[in-house]
Motif scaffolding. Structure first.
Motif, mmCIF file in Angstrom:
data_model
loop_
_atom_site.group_PDB
_atom_site.id
_atom_site.type_symbol
_atom_site.label_atom_id
_atom_site.label_comp_id
_atom_site.label_asym_id
_atom_site.label_seq_id
_atom_site.Cartn_x
_atom_site.Cartn_y
_atom_site.Cartn_z
ATOM 1 N N SER A 1 -37.671 17.871 -7.915
ATOM 2 C CA SER A 1 -37.855 18.144 -6.496
ATOM 3 C C SER A 1 -37.645 16.822 -5.613
ATOM 4 O O SER A 1 -37.399 17.363 -4.330
ATOM 5 C CB SER A 1 -39.460 18.672 -6.564
ATOM 6 O OG SER A 1 -40.312 17.421 -7.015
ATOM 7 N N MET B 1 -34.162 17.182 -4.966
ATOM 8 C CA MET B 1 -33.745 18.209 -3.766
ATOM 9 C C MET B 1 -34.165 17.633 -2.388
ATOM 10 O O MET B 1 -33.555 18.215 -1.513
ATOM 11 C CB MET B 1 -34.611 19.326 -4.335
ATOM 12 C CG MET B 1 -33.733 20.071 -5.479
ATOM 13 S SD MET B 1 -31.961 20.169 -5.462
ATOM 14 C CE MET B 1 -31.902 21.431 -4.253
ATOM 15 N N LYS B 2 -35.343 17.093 -2.240
ATOM 16 C CA LYS B 2 -35.972 16.732 -1.029
ATOM 17 C C LYS B 2 -35.061 15.611 -0.487
ATOM 18 O O LYS B 2 -34.809 15.626 0.856
ATOM 19 C CB LYS B 2 -37.157 16.242 -1.197
ATOM 20 C CG LYS B 2 -38.055 15.720 -0.069
ATOM 21 C CD LYS B 2 -38.376 16.707 0.809
ATOM 22 C CE LYS B 2 -39.008 16.395 2.134
ATOM 23 N NZ LYS B 2 -39.251 17.222 2.931
ATOM 24 N N ILE C 1 -31.775 15.308 -0.839
ATOM 25 C CA ILE C 1 -30.743 16.083 -0.534
ATOM 26 C C ILE C 1 -30.898 16.790 0.799
ATOM 27 O O ILE C 1 -30.224 16.734 1.959
ATOM 28 C CB ILE C 1 -29.903 17.219 -1.175
ATOM 29 C CG1 ILE C 1 -29.488 16.442 -2.418
ATOM 30 C CG2 ILE C 1 -29.021 17.954 -0.665
ATOM 31 C CD1 ILE C 1 -29.252 17.235 -3.817
ATOM 32 N N ASP C 2 -31.988 17.448 0.808
ATOM 33 C CA ASP C 2 -32.424 18.095 2.021
ATOM 34 C C ASP C 2 -32.855 17.098 3.487
ATOM 35 O O ASP C 2 -32.084 17.248 4.632
ATOM 36 C CB ASP C 2 -33.968 18.778 1.843
ATOM 37 C CG ASP C 2 -34.596 19.528 3.102
ATOM 38 O OD1 ASP C 2 -33.825 20.164 3.819
ATOM 39 O OD2 ASP C 2 -35.841 19.383 3.320
ATOM 40 N N LEU C 3 -33.175 15.937 3.137
ATOM 41 C CA LEU C 3 -33.269 14.976 4.127
ATOM 42 C C LEU C 3 -32.059 14.455 4.482
ATOM 43 O O LEU C 3 -31.866 14.415 6.074
ATOM 44 C CB LEU C 3 -34.192 13.830 3.719
ATOM 45 C CG LEU C 3 -35.684 13.835 3.451
ATOM 46 C CD1 LEU C 3 -36.559 12.767 2.947
ATOM 47 C CD2 LEU C 3 -36.319 14.375 4.810
ATOM 48 N N ASN D 1 -29.416 16.302 4.526
ATOM 49 C CA ASN D 1 -28.682 17.207 5.441
ATOM 50 C C ASN D 1 -29.344 17.269 6.907
ATOM 51 O O ASN D 1 -28.438 17.408 7.695
ATOM 52 C CB ASN D 1 -28.935 18.583 4.770
ATOM 53 C CG ASN D 1 -27.929 18.707 3.532
ATOM 54 O OD1 ASN D 1 -26.979 18.101 3.408
ATOM 55 N ND2 ASN D 1 -28.229 19.667 2.515
ATOM 56 N N LYS D 2 -30.448 17.288 6.701
ATOM 57 C CA LYS D 2 -31.144 16.982 8.230
ATOM 58 C C LYS D 2 -30.709 15.695 9.016
ATOM 59 O O LYS D 2 -30.573 15.867 10.355
ATOM 60 C CB LYS D 2 -32.642 16.839 8.097
ATOM 61 C CG LYS D 2 -33.408 18.194 7.632
ATOM 62 C CD LYS D 2 -34.795 18.036 7.406
ATOM 63 C CE LYS D 2 -35.479 19.479 6.740
ATOM 64 N NZ LYS D 2 -36.891 19.244 6.656
ATOM 65 N N ASP E 1 -26.512 18.975 9.321
ATOM 66 C CA ASP E 1 -26.102 20.198 8.327
ATOM 67 C C ASP E 1 -26.726 21.399 8.594
ATOM 68 O O ASP E 1 -26.076 22.248 8.320
ATOM 69 C CB ASP E 1 -25.911 19.616 7.073
ATOM 70 C CG ASP E 1 -24.822 18.660 6.571
ATOM 71 O OD1 ASP E 1 -23.805 18.193 7.532
ATOM 72 O OD2 ASP E 1 -24.976 18.261 5.627
ATOM 73 N N TYR E 2 -27.985 21.353 9.191
ATOM 74 C CA TYR E 2 -28.788 22.532 9.146
ATOM 75 C C TYR E 2 -28.634 22.746 10.761
ATOM 76 O O TYR E 2 -29.243 23.897 11.211
ATOM 77 C CB TYR E 2 -30.188 22.244 8.805
ATOM 78 C CG TYR E 2 -30.383 22.140 7.421
ATOM 79 C CD1 TYR E 2 -29.830 22.496 6.641
ATOM 80 C CD2 TYR E 2 -31.551 21.262 7.117
ATOM 81 C CE1 TYR E 2 -29.931 22.427 5.226
ATOM 82 C CE2 TYR E 2 -31.666 21.115 5.624
ATOM 83 C CZ TYR E 2 -31.067 21.658 4.822
ATOM 84 O OH TYR E 2 -31.291 21.401 3.616
#
Length: 166
Positions: A99, A102-103, A105-107, A109-110, A114-115
């Motif tokens: 987790s 994944m967090k 990668i999410d950060l 991307n933000k 990318d979002y």
């Protein structure tokens, strides 16, 4: 030029203290917190005080804050499962959890956008609003067409499964 106490006041404010607390810690004397609040408020309005606080905050951020590149490199280390943590005089490698990876990668991307929503062209070229409501003879007007859409008038009947564009 600011006095020594004014400089201390600015440094304390920039560090995050409330203005009246910074006022008292800078060595200004007051009989109560209420009078310190009023005096600190007046001090904040003096020329050069706010500008000095801004400069100090900017300097502190330049010295202590991570750059965008440093943040992204740290996130990449976490996402790849390599994270170094230091304790008192030692350095050891601890793999982040799924987790946490994944967090990261999410950060990232933000941070890179990318979002962001994609723009899509949904325009129909070559067809005008009037064309949607002609009976082949050019017999309907734009206003009749909008009434047909709203179901207010009877127009050419559409067969089951037919489209307005047919």
């Amino acid at each position: 030029m600011l006095s020594e106490r004014d400089q201390i006041f600015c440094e304390k404010c920039a560090a995050g203290l409330m203005a009246y607390e910074a006022y008292l810690e800078a060595g200004f004397k007051c009989t109560s917190n209420e009078s310190a609040q009023a005096a600190a408020s007046r001090k904040m309005k003096e020329p050069g005080i706010k500008e000095e606080i801004r400069k100090i905050r900017e300097r502190l951020c330049d010295e202590n804050c991570l750059t965008l590149q440093e943040k992204r490199l740290r996130l990449a280390e976490i996402a790849r499962g390599k994270a170094l943590f230091s304790g008192e005089g030692f350095l050891f490698e601890v793999p982040p959890s799924h987790s946490e990876r994944m967090k990261a990668i999410d950060l990232d991307n933000k941070m890179t956008g990318d979002y962001a929503p994609e723009k899509r062209d949904v325009s129909v070229q070559g067809i005008f609003f009037e064309d949607l409501f002609e009976d082949g003879q050019g017999g309907h007007t734009i206003s009749e067409g909008s009434e047909l859409l709203e179901g207010k008038t009877e127009g050419p009947a559409l067969e089951a499964g037919a489209s307005i564009l047919d």
